[in-house]
Write a protein that holds these residues in place. Structure first.
Motif: not given
Lengths: 162, 517
Positions: A21, A116, A119-120, A130, A141
């Protein structure tokens, strides 16, 4: 179980998500240093950490503080982003071709949108995972990701055109 | 099937993964150095509650005041209220800081910093009190207080002498510091005046027009705001309360020890070191005023500070000289905040915002409010981040009207703001421009959506007035003494801060839409 063993298990569990992250937010060098600072803080404040409902989310925020401090210290050496802030993306990554394409586009995003969407859509984390790391709601998110992706598409098209 | 953008993000994430070495516990220990081989044992602390996220906002709530009449002098018997003596000059040495013996009856279980407040043990120990009890009692007392005069004596570390000042509940502030020097704040004009002697001993003058409160002269001349809730704005992690008699007056001593990690290195410190800042405040039970404030830190770079308030007299009007004047031929420094507040009235709001505005009309009673119009950068969105200075030419201008609903010194701040997008400018990422103002439009349907709910925050639906049906996000301070509520109505963000929950809900139910004259 000894305190050190407990902490080492904790690091093994939390570190990958925390580092991912923070690196996604601040780049390789600054993000990793921030993750290390956050984990050092966790060891120093272990009695507090064990009471936390969402330790990885809390440590992400500790890491954000550390990263921002680091960025502030080195702001003069970083190129300004379009909104006047120091670039959050570490220059050391620029040896990778993909970084040349993606990073300028990521800079148009807010910090939360950036982390966001990486990460996604980059790391393949679920919305729930997340949300836990970012210490926000799943709905937040989802919205950050949706907005970020839309802006990213536009920004990357512009980049490609140049 | 992945889009090109998503595929690029996948590749980018893979690049990040392969460029970053994992961190193990051994590296953490190395980072901390030999001095942190094991975490030090300390009392268990609660996790930081969501409310803390709003503390930066709540901490800006200023409860203000002024001068006058009845009161409570250190040499009176406990609880006595006397008519004012008319004394306005600087008193002799303060009497509050007499030698005392610490009372060992610490109520809270948190670590107890070494007592530094001069006080004597209570003769008849009261039942244990909590910080919530103190806040409730403080607010009850402060509601009744119209104003006061007092002498603020800084500790030796501040290098200044005592200052006698008067503070009224409406925010009026005045200190005649002798020899032609003074400081004042007039809430009716939102202006501060100051006359002081510079390094050469010459009188210098300053006028700052556009201050929304008296915090500047009060903090400079008074050292601290005695009308705040003791220990507010902290995480309440380590709070200790004990009861004292200070010069015969029942008091509470609140000690807050706030520990946070160090993120900068100095020659004799390392990253990760704990810094503990200890704040000790003594509250006079009858008036609710903080009569002593001490701040110390384990960080050698932060020198200790202390100020003691003595010879307090209740006042309901300002001294005759207020707000004082600057000689007509004087050279005046009028530099100040270019985005300063200016006084305004309810009727001016629609033209200020260039559209109808929601406001709690019934509560204002003709009160002058402060309005500001300032360029803001995106960094100011992030309450955890760095607050950037306004940037000239920024595309977004925040228009804000702020006013205070007061009951004595208990104040609830209400702000109504909207962010205008300059012609030709772009809104911030994630925001849309609707009717010239930017706002969250998560569905891209041209309607401002409510902001994200903070994790752990509660909400309620406003039932009456212009905000009826709107969901308000609320949170409260750890003691419940102060509530925070945020509402989005179209482009307007409405914040109510500082009152208790019931008062906050009541205020939100009284809004009306003002459409102009």
């Amino acid at each position: 179980m000894a305190l050190r063993e407990t902490f080492e298990l904790f690091v093994a569990d939390v570190e990958p998500r925390l580092r991912t992250a923070l690196v996604s937010t601040y780049g390789v060098s600054v993000g990793r240093e921030a993750a290390l600072d956050a984990l050092a803080w966790a060891w120093s404040h272990w009695d507090r950490v064990v009471t936390l409902d969402n330790p990885v989310g809390y440590l992400y925020r500790v890491g954000q503080t550390a990263a921002r401090h680091q960025l502030r210290q080195t702001a003069r050496t970083l190129s300004p982003s379009p909104d006047g802030h120091a670039s959050a993306v570490d220059s050391a990554q620029h040896d990778a071709e993909v970084a040349h394409i993606v990073e300028p586009a990521l800079e148009v995003l807010s910090e939360q949108q950036r982390v966001a969407v990486v990460l996604v859509h980059g790391h393949g984390m679920t919305l729930r995972e997340t949300a836990e790391v970012m210490d926000v709601s799943v709905a937040t998110v989802r919205e950050h990701t949706k907005r970020a992706l839309a802006r990213l598409r536009t920004a990357m098209e512009v980049t490609d055109a140049v | 099937m992945l889009s090109d953008t998503e595929r690029s993000l996948r590749d980018y994430a893979e690049h990040l993964r392969t460029s970053t070495r994992p961190i193990d516990a051994a590296e953490v220990y190395t980072r901390l150095g030999a001095g942190h081989a094991e975490p030090t044992s300390r009392a268990r602390r609660r996790p930081v509650p969501p409310w803390v996220r709003w503390s930066a906002v709540a901490a800006t709530v200023t409860v203000i005041a002024g001068a006058g009449a009845v009161l409570i002098r250190g040499d009176e018997s406990p609880g006595s209220i006397t008519t004012p003596t008319g004394s306005s000059g600087v008193e002799s040495s303060p009497t509050m800081a007499a030698s005392t013996t610490p009372d060992p009856s610490v109520v809270a279980s948190a670590p107890t910093p070494a007592p530094t407040t001069a006080a004597t043990p209570a003769v008849d120990p009261e039942p244990p009190v909590s910080i919530a009890d103190v806040h409730e009692a403080q607010r009850t007392a402060l509601r009744r207080l119209p104003g006061f005069s007092a002498t603020a004596t800084p500790g030796n570390d501040r290098g200044r002498g005592p200052v006698r000042y008067t503070l009224l509940a409406d925010g009026s502030f005045y200190a005649d510091t002798g020899g032609g020097t003074f400081g004042s704040y007039d809430p009716s004009t939102k202006s501060s005046l100051g006359a002081y002697r510079d390094a050469d001993g010459e009188l210098s003058y300053q006028e700052i027009v556009g201050q929304s409160d008296n915090s500047l002269p009060l903090s400079i001349l008074g050292g601290f705001d005695p009308t705040r809730l003791a220990g507010d704005g902290t995480t309440m992690q380590d709070v200790a309360v004990r009861e004292l008699d200070v010069e015969g007056r029942p008091s509470w001593e609140i000690t807050v020890a706030d520990t946070y990690p160090r993120f900068s290195r100095t020659p004799d410190t390392v990253v990760g070191d704990d810094i503990t800042q200890t704040t000790v405040q003594v509250v006079d039970q009858e008036t609710g005023l903080i009569v002593r404030s001490e701040i110390s830190s384990t960080d050698p770079a932060q020198p200790p500070q202390s100020t003691t308030l003595t010879d307090i007299e209740i006042a309901d009007e300002m001294p005759p000289g207020f707000p004082d004047v600057i000689p007509a031929d004087a050279v005046v420094d009028r530099s100040g905040d270019p985005a300063a507040a200016r006084a305004s009235t309810l009727e001016d709001l629609p033209s200020f915002f260039a559209r109808p505005v929601p406001a709690p009309v019934g509560l204002l009673n003709g009160q002058v409010m402060a309005v500001t119009s300032s360029s803001i950068s995106i960094g100011q969105m992030d309450m955890f981040g760095e607050h950037e200075r306004p940037e000239d030419g920024a595309a977004v201008v925040e228009r804000r009207a702020e006013f205070v609903v007061r009951e004595g010194f208990v104040a609830t701040t209400v702000s109504v703001s909207a962010q205008a997008v300059r012609a030709g400018g772009e809104p911030w990422p994630g925001m849309a421009t609707i009717d010239g103002y930017q706002c969250p439009d998560l569905d891209l349907d041209g309607v401002c959506d409510p902001p994200d709910t903070q994790p752990g925050a509660d909400s309620f639906a406003v039932t009456d007035g212009a905000l009826a049906g709107v969901e308000a996000i609320i949170s409260a301070s750890p003691t419940g003494a102060m509530a925070y509520a945020g509402v989005q109505l179209g482009p307007f963000q409405i914040f109510v801060m500082g009152g208790d929950l019931a008062a906050t809900q009541e205020i939100l139910n009284t809004f009306e839409s003002i459409t102009g004259p």
